[in-house]
Design a protein around this motif. Structure first.
Motif, PDB file in Angstrom:
ATOM      1  N   ARG A  94       0.837  -1.159  -0.065  1.00 15.56           N
ATOM      2  CA  ARG A  94       0.202   0.135   0.174  1.00 15.56           C
ATOM      3  C   ARG A  94       0.733   1.128  -0.024  1.00 15.56           C
ATOM      4  NH1 ARG A  94      -4.274   0.240   4.608  1.00 15.56           N
ATOM      5  NH2 ARG A  94      -4.819   2.153   3.478  1.00 15.56           N
ATOM      6  N   PHE A  95       2.008   1.199   0.644  1.00 12.42           N
ATOM      7  CA  PHE A  95       2.804   2.527   0.826  1.00 12.42           C
ATOM      8  C   PHE A  95       3.310   2.704  -0.640  1.00 12.42           C
ATOM      9  CE2 PHE A  95       7.156   4.293   1.464  1.00 12.42           C
ATOM     10  CZ  PHE A  95       7.091   5.393   1.820  1.00 12.42           C
ATOM     11  N   ALA A  96       3.681   1.765  -1.166  1.00 14.60           N
ATOM     12  CA  ALA A  96       4.239   1.786  -2.768  1.00 14.60           C
ATOM     13  C   ALA A  96       3.350   2.483  -3.409  1.00 14.60           C
ATOM     14  CB  ALA A  96       4.872   0.251  -3.302  1.00 14.60           C
ATOM     15  N   LYS A  97       2.195   2.125  -3.497  1.00 15.65           N
ATOM     16  CA  LYS A  97       1.172   2.665  -4.434  1.00 15.65           C
ATOM     17  C   LYS A  97       0.952   3.963  -3.971  1.00 15.65           C
ATOM     18  CE  LYS A  97      -1.688  -1.676  -5.042  1.00 15.65           C
ATOM     19  NZ  LYS A  97      -2.861  -2.298  -4.920  1.00 15.65           N
ATOM     20  N   ASP A  98       0.626   4.315  -2.530  1.00 13.16           N
ATOM     21  CA  ASP A  98       0.454   5.757  -2.127  1.00 13.16           C
ATOM     22  C   ASP A  98       1.636   6.586  -2.779  1.00 13.16           C
ATOM     23  OD1 ASP A  98      -1.837   5.157  -0.942  1.00 13.16           O
ATOM     24  OD2 ASP A  98      -1.294   4.792   0.849  1.00 13.16           O
ATOM     25  N   LEU A  99       3.000   5.861  -2.550  1.00 11.26           N
ATOM     26  CA  LEU A  99       3.982   6.851  -3.121  1.00 11.26           C
ATOM     27  C   LEU A  99       3.767   7.318  -4.148  1.00 11.26           C
ATOM     28  CD1 LEU A  99       6.895   7.925  -1.717  1.00 11.26           C
ATOM     29  CD2 LEU A  99       7.785   5.775  -2.543  1.00 11.26           C
ATOM     30  N   GLY A 100       3.644   6.049  -5.312  1.00 11.36           N
ATOM     31  CA  GLY A 100       3.655   6.265  -6.547  1.00 11.36           C
ATOM     32  C   GLY A 100       2.486   7.351  -7.103  1.00 11.36           C
ATOM     33  N   ALA A 101       1.283   7.345  -6.532  1.00 14.83           N
ATOM     34  CA  ALA A 101       0.325   8.189  -6.721  1.00 14.83           C
ATOM     35  C   ALA A 101       0.667   9.544  -6.222  1.00 14.83           C
ATOM     36  CB  ALA A 101      -1.176   7.530  -6.002  1.00 14.83           C
ATOM     37  N   GLY A 102       1.095   9.546  -4.806  1.00 12.61           N
ATOM     38  CA  GLY A 102       1.353  11.121  -4.646  1.00 12.61           C
ATOM     39  C   GLY A 102       2.261  11.806  -5.299  1.00 12.61           C
ATOM     40  N   MET A 103       3.368  11.038  -5.966  1.00  6.48           N
ATOM     41  CA  MET A 103       4.436  11.677  -6.870  1.00  6.48           C
ATOM     42  C   MET A 103       3.773  12.084  -8.230  1.00  6.48           C
ATOM     43  SD  MET A 103       7.759   9.155  -6.317  1.00  6.48           S
ATOM     44  CE  MET A 103       8.753   9.918  -7.251  1.00  6.48           C
ATOM     45  N   THR A 104       3.087  11.272  -8.762  1.00  3.93           N
ATOM     46  CA  THR A 104       2.254  11.588  -9.689  1.00  3.93           C
ATOM     47  C   THR A 104       1.419  12.770  -9.799  1.00  3.93           C
ATOM     48  OG1 THR A 104       2.018   9.129 -10.595  1.00  3.93           O
ATOM     49  CG2 THR A 104       0.554  10.723 -11.641  1.00  3.93           C
ATOM     50  N   VAL A 105       0.606  12.843  -8.567  1.00  7.63           N
ATOM     51  CA  VAL A 105      -0.347  14.180  -8.377  1.00  7.63           C
ATOM     52  C   VAL A 105       0.349  15.185  -8.164  1.00  7.63           C
ATOM     53  CG1 VAL A 105      -2.302  14.905  -7.061  1.00  7.63           C
ATOM     54  CG2 VAL A 105      -2.138  12.686  -7.557  1.00  7.63           C
ATOM     55  N   GLY A 106       1.586  15.161  -7.433  1.00  7.45           N
ATOM     56  CA  GLY A 106       2.446  16.293  -7.209  1.00  7.45           C
ATOM     57  C   GLY A 106       3.002  16.912  -8.448  1.00  7.45           C
ATOM     58  N   ILE A 107       3.293  16.154  -9.250  1.00  4.81           N
ATOM     59  CA  ILE A 107       3.891  16.635 -10.528  1.00  4.81           C
ATOM     60  C   ILE A 107       2.590  17.207 -11.480  1.00  4.81           C
ATOM     61  CG2 ILE A 107       4.936  16.057 -13.027  1.00  4.81           C
ATOM     62  CD1 ILE A 107       6.536  13.832 -11.336  1.00  4.81           C
ATOM     63  N   VAL A 108       1.633  16.715 -11.283  1.00  3.82           N
ATOM     64  CA  VAL A 108       0.317  17.091 -12.072  1.00  3.82           C
ATOM     65  C   VAL A 108      -0.065  18.663 -11.561  1.00  3.82           C
ATOM     66  CG1 VAL A 108      -2.064  16.803 -12.586  1.00  3.82           C
ATOM     67  CG2 VAL A 108      -0.424  15.191 -12.806  1.00  3.82           C
ATOM     68  N   ALA A 109       0.261  18.750 -10.169  1.00  4.04           N
ATOM     69  CA  ALA A 109      -0.196  19.944  -9.490  1.00  4.04           C
ATOM     70  C   ALA A 109       0.346  21.226  -9.583  1.00  4.04           C
ATOM     71  CB  ALA A 109      -0.367  19.440  -7.952  1.00  4.04           C
ATOM     72  N   LEU A 110       1.571  20.886 -10.372  1.00  9.52           N
ATOM     73  CA  LEU A 110       2.424  22.087 -10.297  1.00  9.52           C
ATOM     74  C   LEU A 110       1.926  23.101 -11.293  1.00  9.52           C
ATOM     75  CD1 LEU A 110       5.306  23.687  -9.820  1.00  9.52           C
ATOM     76  CD2 LEU A 110       6.080  22.258 -11.434  1.00  9.52           C
ATOM     77  N   PRO A 111       1.896  22.591 -12.638  1.00 12.66           N
ATOM     78  CA  PRO A 111       1.089  23.833 -13.448  1.00 12.66           C
ATOM     79  C   PRO A 111      -0.227  24.227 -13.248  1.00 12.66           C
ATOM     80  CG  PRO A 111       1.073  21.435 -14.286  1.00 12.66           C
ATOM     81  CD  PRO A 111       1.999  21.361 -13.227  1.00 12.66           C
ATOM     82  N   LEU A 112      -1.400  23.543 -12.686  1.00 15.15           N
ATOM     83  CA  LEU A 112      -2.261  23.736 -12.252  1.00 15.15           C
ATOM     84  C   LEU A 112      -2.381  24.818 -11.184  1.00 15.15           C
ATOM     85  CD1 LEU A 112      -4.281  20.290 -12.386  1.00 15.15           C
ATOM     86  CD2 LEU A 112      -4.282  22.217 -14.089  1.00 15.15           C
ATOM     87  N   ALA A 113      -1.713  24.538 -10.187  1.00 17.86           N
ATOM     88  CA  ALA A 113      -1.478  25.545  -9.259  1.00 17.86           C
ATOM     89  C   ALA A 113      -1.016  26.932  -9.502  1.00 17.86           C
ATOM     90  CB  ALA A 113      -0.319  25.087  -8.039  1.00 17.86           C
ATOM     91  N   MET A 114       0.089  26.959 -10.316  1.00 19.12           N
ATOM     92  CA  MET A 114       0.588  28.266 -11.112  1.00 19.12           C
ATOM     93  C   MET A 114      -0.454  28.885 -11.953  1.00 19.12           C
ATOM     94  SD  MET A 114       4.588  27.456 -11.898  1.00 19.12           S
ATOM     95  CE  MET A 114       4.025  26.411 -13.342  1.00 19.12           C
ATOM     96  N   ALA A 115      -1.399  27.894 -12.691  1.00 16.95           N
ATOM     97  CA  ALA A 115      -2.363  28.726 -13.337  1.00 16.95           C
ATOM     98  C   ALA A 115      -3.467  29.058 -12.604  1.00 16.95           C
ATOM     99  CB  ALA A 115      -2.905  27.590 -14.409  1.00 16.95           C
ATOM    100  N   PHE A 116      -3.813  28.511 -11.553  1.00 18.25           N
ATOM    101  CA  PHE A 116      -5.136  29.233 -10.858  1.00 18.25           C
ATOM    102  C   PHE A 116      -4.640  30.311 -10.069  1.00 18.25           C
ATOM    103  CE2 PHE A 116      -6.244  24.370 -10.245  1.00 18.25           C
ATOM    104  CZ  PHE A 116      -7.269  24.538 -11.266  1.00 18.25           C
ATOM    105  N   ALA A 117      -3.366  30.509  -9.491  1.00 23.44           N
ATOM    106  CA  ALA A 117      -2.900  31.493  -8.944  1.00 23.44           C
ATOM    107  C   ALA A 117      -2.999  33.047  -9.919  1.00 23.44           C
ATOM    108  CB  ALA A 117      -1.621  31.532  -8.434  1.00 23.44           C
ATOM    109  N   ILE A 118      -2.293  32.620 -11.030  1.00 28.10           N
ATOM    110  CA  ILE A 118      -2.078  33.752 -12.071  1.00 28.10           C
ATOM    111  C   ILE A 118      -3.471  34.212 -12.462  1.00 28.10           C
ATOM    112  CG2 ILE A 118      -1.261  34.173 -14.337  1.00 28.10           C
ATOM    113  CD1 ILE A 118       1.162  32.498 -13.824  1.00 28.10           C
TER     114      ILE A 118
END
Length: 556
Positions: free
Chosen positions: A25-49
């Motif tokens: 389960r930790f391996a799944k959570d780790l992979g999912a969290g890393m994926t979402v973290g990378i996806v969140a970067l452009p969206l977070a910048m776009a929402f703020a701007i």
């Protein structure tokens, strides 16, 4: 400590989710969290701007609020952070009140959200009519897309106004500064985000027809390495592909477009500083309308997102009160680091689930991954074209809107159509605050009207000295006028009457309904008659007994 029944215990989901936690389960959570973290970067910048803030405001909101919501929330897999629904609200608050007051309003909204959860009001959000939710969601989607036309078309507008008609006027006045390169980048970003998942993902077998044939041919010619490479590419999130490829493309060709660096000077490669905004009670009273809007929208968005996550994940259902308390803490904390309002985010939560998340550990990993990416690669963000981020937000707006509801309006009642279209138009033309207030008020009025139409008084028998009536439905303040025909019969009778009310089908009675029955009883007694009530159900009987009315009338 034993809390009163009306208070919710503070029990973050992470404690129960970690029961029996395994390495798999930790391996799944780790992979999912890393994926979402990378996806969140452009969206977070776009929402703020798009909200009129610096890109780092969105990034640190995603990190801090996202981490707190995962750590303290009531959902196993929900990802929190800046959301597209807040763009219009935040932009309007910054334009009208300024950035310092946005921070105060966000912190106050956090307090309200925590209190909503602590007082067990998380379920009340579900009472907001779906027609209102659809109306303001579609309205927000239109406004988000409209606000991005400036960067999507490369127009040189110093500051976009906040209201709809002023935005249209500003865009029309600056069309002479149209930039074809910006439009090309934005359109390529939008099309890439639409097409990328369809190249690899299938609803049934995991691949679509094109990719399945391609893999089959690879296997036929023993292209094992190429097959592995294709599968590896398919796991890369579309937003990252679009962000990197289009940024590199614009940089190599020296395209004449605005970037994060040219407008904001880049993103600081350091942790945010803690700072207290200037606070006064006079300011808090002034900011009450935007504070209520942020709290209301944050509650609705987060709990709707959590319900969708429950349906998709099959994990234990979320605790709405705990989720609101976590959202409150997150929104109270982030303004002290220059952040913006945060809530549950549908796109990132669904991405988290699809990547295999099983617990809030994935949400914590998402926040840590995003922080590491920013600290290491912040200087590279200065090359990101704003038109690419505009393409991201147009895609967000497209996915946010429930456009099919417009085509299906004929299937719904006139009340539904009025609420949905009214909320949609008010959101677009005015703002979400007005839309929510008017929409909820209109929903209450329509509900009262519908309930009053269900109450009926039917005359079943009449003789020279008696008259019988059957009561159906609920006798409440909206239906008391329907007792007037009974009063008219009593007042027009030549002598004393025996008035019998059969209440077997009377489901409920409120104070206004009781008062009109008291007036009817007085009119009957004044003319020497009697009022008899039969077949009382539990709730009407309790109301009458508590008021002492039951002792004054004859009951069968």
């Amino acid at each position: 400590m034993n809390l009163p029944a009306y208070l919710a215990p503070f029990r973050p989901r992470i404690f129960s989710a970690l029961g029996g936690y395994t390495r798999e389960r930790f391996a799944k959570d780790l992979g999912a969290g890393m994926t979402v973290g990378i996806v969140a970067l452009p969206l977070a910048m776009a929402f703020a701007i798009a909200s009129g803030l610096s890109p780092q405001a969105g990034i640190w909101t995603a990190i801090i609020a996202g981490g707190l919501i995962a750590l303290l929330g009531g959902s196993a897999v929900q990802i929190g952070g800046p959301a597209g629904a807040f763009i219009v609200i935040v932009y309007g608050i910054v334009e009208q009140y300024g950035l310092p007051n946005l921070l105060i309003s966000t912190a106050c909204a956090g307090v309200l959200l925590f209190l909503l959860g602590f007082l067990k009001m998380g379920t009340l959000v579900r009472y907001v009519p779906v027609s209102i939710v659809v109306g303001f969601t579609n309205g927000i989607a239109v406004l988000i897309a409209l606000s991005q036309l400036k960067d999507l078309l490369g127009l040189q507008i110093a500051r976009m106004p906040a209201d709809f008609f002023s935005q249209i006027k500003a865009l029309a006045a600056h069309m002479d500064s149209f930039n074809a390169s910006a439009l090309g980048l934005g359109a390529a970003c939008f099309l890439g985000l639409v097409l990328w998942p369809k190249l690899f993902v299938s609803r049934s077998l995991g691949t679509n027809g094109f990719t399945a044939r391609l893999i089959s041919r690879m296997q036929a010619v023993e292209g094992v390495q190429l097959l592995r490479a294709t599968r590896a590419v398919s796991r890369v999130p579309g937003p990252i592909v679009a962000l990197i490829t289009l940024t590199v493309f614009a940089w190599l060709l020296h395209l004449p477009v605005d970037t994060i660096g040219s407008r904001f000077g880049g993103i600081p490669q350091a942790l945010p500083h803690f700072a207290l905004p200037a606070f006064s009670w006079d300011t808090v009273r002034l900011l009450l309308p935007p504070t209520l809007t942020i709290a209301m929208l944050g509650a609705v968005e987060s709990l709707l997102c959590a319900r969708v996550a429950d349906q998709l994940s099959g994990l234990p259902k979320h605790d709405p009160n705990q989720e609101l308390m976590a959202q409150g803490i997150a929104n109270f904390v982030v303004p002290f680091f220059g952040g913006m309002p945060a809530t549950g985010t549908m796109a990132r939560t669904v991405t988290n689930l699809r990547a295999g998340a099983t617990s809030p550990v994935a949400g914590l990993t998402h926040a840590l991954t995003l922080m590491l990416v920013v600290l290491v690669a912040a200087p590279l963000a200065m090359h990101v074209p704003l038109a690419v981020l505009a393409g991201f937000l147009v895609h967000v707006a497209w996915n946010m809107g429930e456009w099919r509801e417009f085509a299906r309006l004929r299937q719904y009642s006139s009340h539904y159509r009025l609420l949905m279209l009214g909320t949609f138009l008010l959101t677009v033309v005015f703002d979400l605050t007005v839309a929510l207030q008017v929409g909820l008020l209109l929903a209450c009025v329509l509900f009262v009207r519908r309930m009053s139409s269900l109450f009926q008084v039917v005359e079943t028998e009449r003789t020279a000295d008696s008259v019988h009536f059957q009561l159906y439905g609920s006798l409440f303040f909206g239906a008391v006028a329907k007792i007037d025909p009974v009063l008219s019969v009593v007042e027009s009778a030549p002598g004393a009457l025996l008035v019998r009310l059969d209440a077997q089908s009377l489901q409920s009675l409120d104070a206004s309904g009781l008062d009109v029955l008291v007036q009817l009883h007085k009119a009957v007694v004044l003319r020497g008659g009697r009022l008899v009530i039969s077949g009382l159900n539990a709730q009407p009987r309790a109301v009458m007994a508590r008021a002492g009315f039951l002792a004054k009338v004859n009951e069968l």
